[in-house]
Enzyme design. Structure first.
Site, PDB file in Angstrom:
ATOM      1  N   LYS A  72      22.144 -18.098   8.399  1.00 24.56           N
ATOM      2  CA  LYS A  72      22.296 -18.916   9.047  1.00 24.56           C
ATOM      3  C   LYS A  72      21.993 -19.883   8.357  1.00 24.56           C
ATOM      4  O   LYS A  72      22.960 -20.976   7.835  1.00 24.56           O
ATOM      5  CB  LYS A  72      21.954 -19.936  10.256  1.00 24.56           C
ATOM      6  CG  LYS A  72      21.976 -20.642  11.221  1.00 24.56           C
ATOM      7  CD  LYS A  72      22.290 -20.345  12.190  1.00 24.56           C
ATOM      8  CE  LYS A  72      22.675 -21.511  13.363  1.00 24.56           C
ATOM      9  NZ  LYS A  72      22.851 -22.151  14.859  1.00 24.56           N
ATOM     10  N   PHE A 124      16.187 -14.112  18.645  1.00 27.64           N
ATOM     11  CA  PHE A 124      17.749 -13.464  19.134  1.00 27.64           C
ATOM     12  C   PHE A 124      18.859 -13.366  18.491  1.00 27.64           C
ATOM     13  O   PHE A 124      18.928 -13.940  17.812  1.00 27.64           O
ATOM     14  CB  PHE A 124      17.370 -15.597  19.509  1.00 27.64           C
ATOM     15  CG  PHE A 124      18.894 -15.549  21.029  1.00 27.64           C
ATOM     16  CD1 PHE A 124      19.098 -14.384  22.084  1.00 27.64           C
ATOM     17  CD2 PHE A 124      19.721 -16.085  20.938  1.00 27.64           C
ATOM     18  CE1 PHE A 124      19.772 -14.026  23.127  1.00 27.64           C
ATOM     19  CE2 PHE A 124      21.192 -16.118  21.365  1.00 27.64           C
ATOM     20  CZ  PHE A 124      21.247 -15.722  22.413  1.00 27.64           C
ATOM     21  N   GLN A 125      19.856 -12.355  19.205  1.00 28.59           N
ATOM     22  CA  GLN A 125      20.500 -12.865  18.759  1.00 28.59           C
ATOM     23  C   GLN A 125      20.666 -11.200  16.831  1.00 28.59           C
ATOM     24  O   GLN A 125      21.047 -11.740  16.253  1.00 28.59           O
ATOM     25  CB  GLN A 125      21.911 -12.974  18.831  1.00 28.59           C
ATOM     26  CG  GLN A 125      22.181 -13.343  19.846  1.00 28.59           C
ATOM     27  CD  GLN A 125      23.225 -13.798  20.064  1.00 28.59           C
ATOM     28  OE1 GLN A 125      23.844 -14.843  19.500  1.00 28.59           O
ATOM     29  NE2 GLN A 125      24.511 -13.748  21.001  1.00 28.59           N
ATOM     30  N   MET A 161      45.158  14.120  26.503  1.00 23.75           N
ATOM     31  CA  MET A 161      45.229  14.351  25.418  1.00 23.75           C
ATOM     32  C   MET A 161      43.703  15.931  25.979  1.00 23.75           C
ATOM     33  O   MET A 161      43.413  17.263  26.012  1.00 23.75           O
ATOM     34  CB  MET A 161      44.524  14.204  23.968  1.00 23.75           C
ATOM     35  CG  MET A 161      44.409  14.848  22.941  1.00 23.75           C
ATOM     36  SD  MET A 161      45.638  15.887  22.506  1.00 23.75           S
ATOM     37  CE  MET A 161      46.584  15.392  21.310  1.00 23.75           C
ATOM     38  N   GLU A 193      35.591  -8.944  19.860  1.00 27.17           N
ATOM     39  CA  GLU A 193      35.129  -8.599  17.883  1.00 27.17           C
ATOM     40  C   GLU A 193      36.052  -7.456  17.955  1.00 27.17           C
ATOM     41  O   GLU A 193      36.777  -7.290  17.042  1.00 27.17           O
ATOM     42  CB  GLU A 193      33.888  -8.684  18.059  1.00 27.17           C
ATOM     43  CG  GLU A 193      33.246 -10.042  17.970  1.00 27.17           C
ATOM     44  CD  GLU A 193      32.385 -10.306  19.198  1.00 27.17           C
ATOM     45  OE1 GLU A 193      33.128  -9.698  19.683  1.00 27.17           O
ATOM     46  OE2 GLU A 193      32.050 -10.866  19.283  1.00 27.17           O
TER      47      GLU A 193
HETATM   48  C1  LIG Z   1      36.921   5.267  21.867  1.00 22.43           C
HETATM   49  C2  LIG Z   1      37.640   6.658  22.779  1.00 22.43           C
HETATM   50  N1  LIG Z   1      36.749   7.609  23.188  1.00 22.43           N
HETATM   51  C3  LIG Z   1      37.091   8.550  23.679  1.00 22.43           C
HETATM   52  C4  LIG Z   1      37.427   9.293  22.601  1.00 22.43           C
HETATM   53  C5  LIG Z   1      38.119  10.047  22.626  1.00 22.43           C
HETATM   54  N2  LIG Z   1      39.276  10.497  23.355  1.00 22.43           N
HETATM   55  C6  LIG Z   1      40.969  11.423  22.836  1.00 22.43           C
HETATM   56  S1  LIG Z   1      41.896  11.294  23.638  1.00 22.43           S
HETATM   57  C7  LIG Z   1      41.603  11.100  25.030  1.00 22.43           C
HETATM   58  C8  LIG Z   1      42.819  10.291  25.729  1.00 22.43           C
HETATM   59  C9  LIG Z   1      43.305   9.145  26.062  1.00 22.43           C
HETATM   60  O1  LIG Z   1      44.066   9.014  26.791  1.00 22.43           O
HETATM   61  P1  LIG Z   1      45.367   7.922  27.076  1.00 22.43           P
HETATM   62  O2  LIG Z   1      44.912   6.733  26.589  1.00 22.43           O
HETATM   63  O3  LIG Z   1      45.861   7.988  28.461  1.00 22.43           O
HETATM   64  O4  LIG Z   1      46.532   8.714  26.160  1.00 22.43           O
HETATM   65  P2  LIG Z   1      47.235  10.370  26.844  1.00 22.43           P
HETATM   66  O5  LIG Z   1      46.355  11.320  25.722  1.00 22.43           O
HETATM   67  O6  LIG Z   1      47.015  10.174  28.069  1.00 22.43           O
HETATM   68  O7  LIG Z   1      48.480   9.969  25.843  1.00 22.43           O
HETATM   69  C10 LIG Z   1      40.018  11.076  25.013  1.00 22.43           C
HETATM   70  C11 LIG Z   1      39.567   9.802  25.846  1.00 22.43           C
HETATM   71  C12 LIG Z   1      38.111   8.867  21.725  1.00 22.43           C
HETATM   72  N3  LIG Z   1      39.086   9.065  21.216  1.00 22.43           N
HETATM   73  N4  LIG Z   1      38.334   6.963  21.213  1.00 22.43           N
END
Ligand SMILES: Cc1ncc(C[n+]2csc(CCOP(=O)(O)OP(=O)(O)O)c2C)c(N)n1
Length: 598
Positions: free
Chosen positions: A181, A131-132, A497, A69
């Protein structure tokens, strides 16, 4: 009470018939059709099942069966951001509905028009831990523009009309329709169009003329103005009007992460993106400005840095459709509530009147300064000494080779910032990303939605190897439904990042950021398993060739595993919570602004 006008008014009127007997579920489908919907992304389940039955007979609605979803929600927002129309997603009660929470929050932060339809347990079961059962209205209350719990079949059609009206007008946003529903199963009579019953919902679109004249007067008097534009300019479809304003005033322009593409990157008045990873010229222009004209933007902390030290000498004109944004973070000297397109059009007329009266801003000295910053601190990157791929180079070449009409989506992380920095956006609605929420996993489903909405355009998802592993199951949806998106996985093997912050602020202690995704999974095999074309590129020598190979495929989704250097960092950078005066152009490179603050 307003009369709801659907996106397909003519069609709605010709098909109109008074009072047809049908089930609540059938009335839902009819109301969606009459509202101009052509695509719904979703997954069925018990509570929403009655709605899926009449859906099978609809010749006007295409339902795309996603694999999660969350994918339905981001696909709907990608569709909405690319087309300007309301995106629609559908899920069952309980876990189906809660899986929509992230994309709803995402749409709320980025003001994307979305209608999310969820099934709910029967009204007699509500509150019994059936449920759900999940109180999705309660769960999403703070992250929706509005939400409806519908427990009577007779209310379904009107609610749909109201939901579309609310999602698309004023400041756009997500609207939830949770339908029990028994309401779907009960009999009702359907008629269209319907009367809207939304007392108190009257978004102001026409700006106050006196305030607009004041803004024009301030622009004529300013010595160091900046036009600071945000996603609201795109939402208001005001980019043509904005270009007229910019060229009329000849004031410098900065475009936020949400506004990339609203003003051509190649335009000489454009200084680029402000904020944490903005250009030195854009960040410093705001910082040293004597007047900021903020249009459809919200002084987000990623733009202002430490708020108390942001643009200390600037007067602020702030125009936004949402009065709650005005003076929320930075006090506005001239507040303007109104639709950006109308504000900008009126501002053009007011500035012309100033010019006609011989009052025109003289920004020659300002431009000398701005151009010096632009020249001295352009965006750039270093190629890795070991001959491996620079992620910035990969993204830059994809941008160059795919052309200005290509639509780009991004995940969240370093690759997102580089995609904003190193692709030249010349046209509006070509850059879709999760700016406010920063949702990893946005890129692939959003690209899918964008491609469904704009099938003739090339759509590239620029994704991180971390983000890609959150929602790549939608590649199956793309392959099966003939949605040939292209995905560039910028594979640095790490949560880049976060690793960058560990490098800079945690003494290079890399706690739980190594994904090992050069090894597991094999992205080429994964792509092939999903019925996509899988390619890999590990050397700069193969870069253009691989991109061209991906560009040549138009009958299947393509995934390219770009294996890139791990240590690349996003520059410039203003560390979180720090003044924008402290911007670093690169590691340990503090720009010299000629004011003794080196
Ligand atoms: C759903 C979610 N979980 C955690 C984060 C924290 N976060 C921000 S950037 C990042 C790393 C992203 O890694 P990647 O997709 O490999 O991209 P890169 O920075 O290496 O280009 C994380 C864990 C987030 N923004 N969103």
């Amino acid at each position: 009470m307003a009369k709801y006008e659907s996106g397909r008014r003519e069609k709605a009127m010709t098909d109109r018939s008074d009072q047809q007997a049908m089930s609540g579920a059938a009335s839902l489908i009819r109301a969606l059709e009459e509202s101009g919907v052509d695509t719904v992304f979703g997954i069925p389940g018990g509570a929403i099942l009655p709605a899926y039955d009449p859906l099978l007979d609809s010749t006007r609605l295409r339902h795309i069966l996603v694999r999660h979803e969350q994918g339905a929600g981001h696909a709907a927002t990608g569709y909405a951001q690319a087309t300007g129309r309301v995106g629609v997603c559908m899920a069952t009660s309980g876990p189906g509905a809660t899986n929509l929470v992230t994309p709803i929050a995402d749409a709320h932060m980025d003001s994307v028009p979305l209608v999310a339809i969820t099934g709910q347990v029967a009204s007699t079961h509500i509150g019994t831990d059936a449920f759900q059962e999940a109180d999705i209205v309660g769960i999403t209350l703070p992250i929706t523009k509005h939400s409806f719990l519908v427990s009577k079949a007779d209310e379904i059609a009107r609610t749909v009309a109201e939901a579309f009206h609310i999602a698309a007008t004023g400041r756009p946003g997500p609207v939830l329709i949770d339908i029990t529903k028994d309401a779907l199963q009960s009999a009702t009579s359907f008629s269209w169009p319907v009367e809207l019953n939304l007392p108190g919902y009257r978004p102001v679109s026409k700006p106050h003329a006196k305030q607009v004249r004041e803004a024009a007067r301030m622009l004529a008097e300013a010595k160091r103005p900046v036009l600071y534009i945000g996603g609201g300019v795109l939402k208001a479809r005001a980019t043509t009007e904005f270009r007229v304003l910019a060229e009329l005033t000849e004031a410098p322009v900065v475009t936020t992460l949400m506004a990339r593409g609203a003003f051509p990157d190649s335009h000489p008045l454009h200084l680029g993106m402000p904020g944490m990873h903005g250009t030195v010229a854009a960040v410093t222009a705001l910082q040293k400005a004597d007047l900021i004209v903020a249009l459809g933007t919200r002084f987000d902390d990623r733009v202002t840095g430490k708020l108390s030290s942001f643009a200390p000498n600037a007067k602020v004109v702030h125009a936004d459709i949402d009065p709650a944004e005005i003076s929320k973070n930075r006090t506005a000297d001239v507040p303007i509530v109104g639709d950006c397109r109308e504000v900008i059009a009126d501002l053009v007329v007011a500035v012309q009147a100033e010019h006609a009266a011989g009052r025109r801003g003289d920004y020659a000295g300002w431009w000398e300064q701005l151009n010096a910053w632009r020249r001295t601190y352009p965006l750039g990157y270093e190629l890795p000494a070991d001959g491996s791929l620079a992620p910035q180079q990969v993204i830059e070449r994809i941008g160059r080779l795919s052309g200005p009409d290509t639509i780009f989506t991004a995940g969240v992380g370093q690759h997102q910032m580089w995609a904003s920095q190193f692709i030249s956006y010349e046209n509006p609605y070509t850059w879709l990303n999760s700016g406010g929420a920063g949702t990893m996993g946005y890129a692939v489903p959003a690209a899918m939605g964008a491609k469904v909405g704009m099938p003739d355009r090339t759509v590239w998802a620029i994704d991180g190897d971390g983000c890609f592993q959150m929602t790549n199951q939608e590649l199956a949806t793309c392959a099966i439904n003939g949605i040939p998106i292209k995905v560039a996985v910028i594979n640095n093997g790490t949560l880049g990042m976060v690793r960058q912050w560990q490098t800079l602020f945690y003494g290079k202690r890399y706690s739980n950021t190594d994904l090992h995704s050069r090894r597991i999974p094999d992205f080429v095999k994964l792509a092939e398993a999903y019925g996509c074309v899988g390619l890999r590129c590990e050397s700069p020598d193969d870069l253009d060739k691989t991109i061209e190979q991906a560009m040549a495929v138009d009958d299947a989704p393509v995934v390219v595993d770009f294996v890139v250097h791990q240590d690349a960092m996003v520059w410039p950078m203003v560390p979180a919570g720090v003044s924008n005066d402290e911007i670093l152009a690169a590691q340990d490179v503090r720009p010299d602004f000629g004011d003794g603050e080196e």
